[in-house]
Write an enzyme that holds these catalytic residues in place. Sequence first.
Site, short mmCIF file in Angstrom:
data_model
loop_
_atom_site.label_atom_id
_atom_site.label_comp_id
_atom_site.label_asym_id
_atom_site.label_seq_id
_atom_site.Cartn_x
_atom_site.Cartn_y
_atom_site.Cartn_z
N ASP A 53 0.96 -1.15 -0.02
CA ASP A 53 0.65 -0.08 0.06
C ASP A 53 0.56 1.53 0.48
O ASP A 53 2.07 1.77 0.30
CB ASP A 53 -0.79 0.25 1.23
CG ASP A 53 -1.87 -0.46 1.49
OD1 ASP A 53 -2.44 -1.63 0.12
OD2 ASP A 53 -2.65 -1.04 2.45
N TYR A 111 6.91 -10.31 6.37
CA TYR A 111 7.24 -8.59 6.83
C TYR A 111 7.36 -8.66 8.27
O TYR A 111 7.74 -9.31 9.07
CB TYR A 111 5.77 -8.30 7.04
CG TYR A 111 5.01 -8.32 5.18
CD1 TYR A 111 4.91 -6.73 4.35
CD2 TYR A 111 4.37 -9.00 4.38
CE1 TYR A 111 4.47 -6.88 3.22
CE2 TYR A 111 3.55 -9.19 3.14
CZ TYR A 111 3.71 -7.67 2.43
OH TYR A 111 3.08 -7.73 1.59
#
Length: 253
Positions: A53, A111
Site C-alpha cells: 500500500d 514482513y
Amino acid sequence: MRRIKLTIEFDGTHFAGLQTQAQGERTVQGELEAALAQIPGALPKIVACGRTDTGVHALAMPVHYDTQDPIPAAKIPFALNGLLPPDLRALSAEEVDPGFHARKSCFWREYRYRILQRTFPPALERNRVWWIPQALNLVPMRHALEDLVGLHDFGAFAIKEERSTLREVYRAHLEVRPTDSGREIWMEFIGSGFVRGQVRSMVGTLVEVGLGKRDSSSIAALLHSGNRSQAGPTAPPQGLYFVRAGYEPYGKH
C-alpha cells in the site's frame, strides 16, 4: 524470449503503492515498467510477488518480466538503475524457467514492522517507523503473537478483501533493538500470504495489548469472530517493510 526474476527495493514514501492505479498516481510498477520500456526487447510488464500500500517499503521484492534483449542477467540491474528514480532500485537479476511466476511460485512472504519508542518523535526516521512514546508491555504482546501462528481465517484483520481470508502464518516474532535515545520494537511475520491490511491490523491490535487496552487472550476470540470492527486500529504504513519471499517450502530455505 527469456524470463527474468528481478529483486527490487524501494522507499514507499512517495509511491501510491506497488500496483498501477487507475487514477494515474505514481506507483512502483509504473516506474519500473517505464524503465523497462526503454530497454529494446524487454516487455514492459512486470508481475510482483505481492502488493504494498501507499507508504509501505520493500527490502527485497521479487518481480518477473519477459524480454528478448541480449543483456546478461548480472548486468540488468546496472542498466535499470540508470533509468530508475532514486527511491527505487534493482538489486539483482537472474534468468529463470519460463514457468516461474513471481507470485504463484512463491511459498511464503516475510514482513517486518518497526515501532520506535522514545520521548520525542523522529526527524530522520519519520517515514520509516511508527513512533509510540508510551511504554509497551512486551510480555502480553508476545503471548498474543503466539495465537496468530497457524492456519486461520484472518477476516478480522482484512481491509476490503474480496478473496478468501484463510491464510497460514508460520512465524510471528517480536524483537527489541536498543537505540541511542530509546528502543525499537520489530514485529516480524512469515506466512503463506497475507490479506490486504492484515499485517498492519495485527500490529495495531498488538499495540493495544501492549498498552493494556486489550487482553492478550482476546486474539483467539477475535480470529474466530472474523469481525474487523472488533480488532484494533490499522497501524500507519510507514513502519511496514516487505522483507523477502521464499520459493521453496518454509523451513527448507
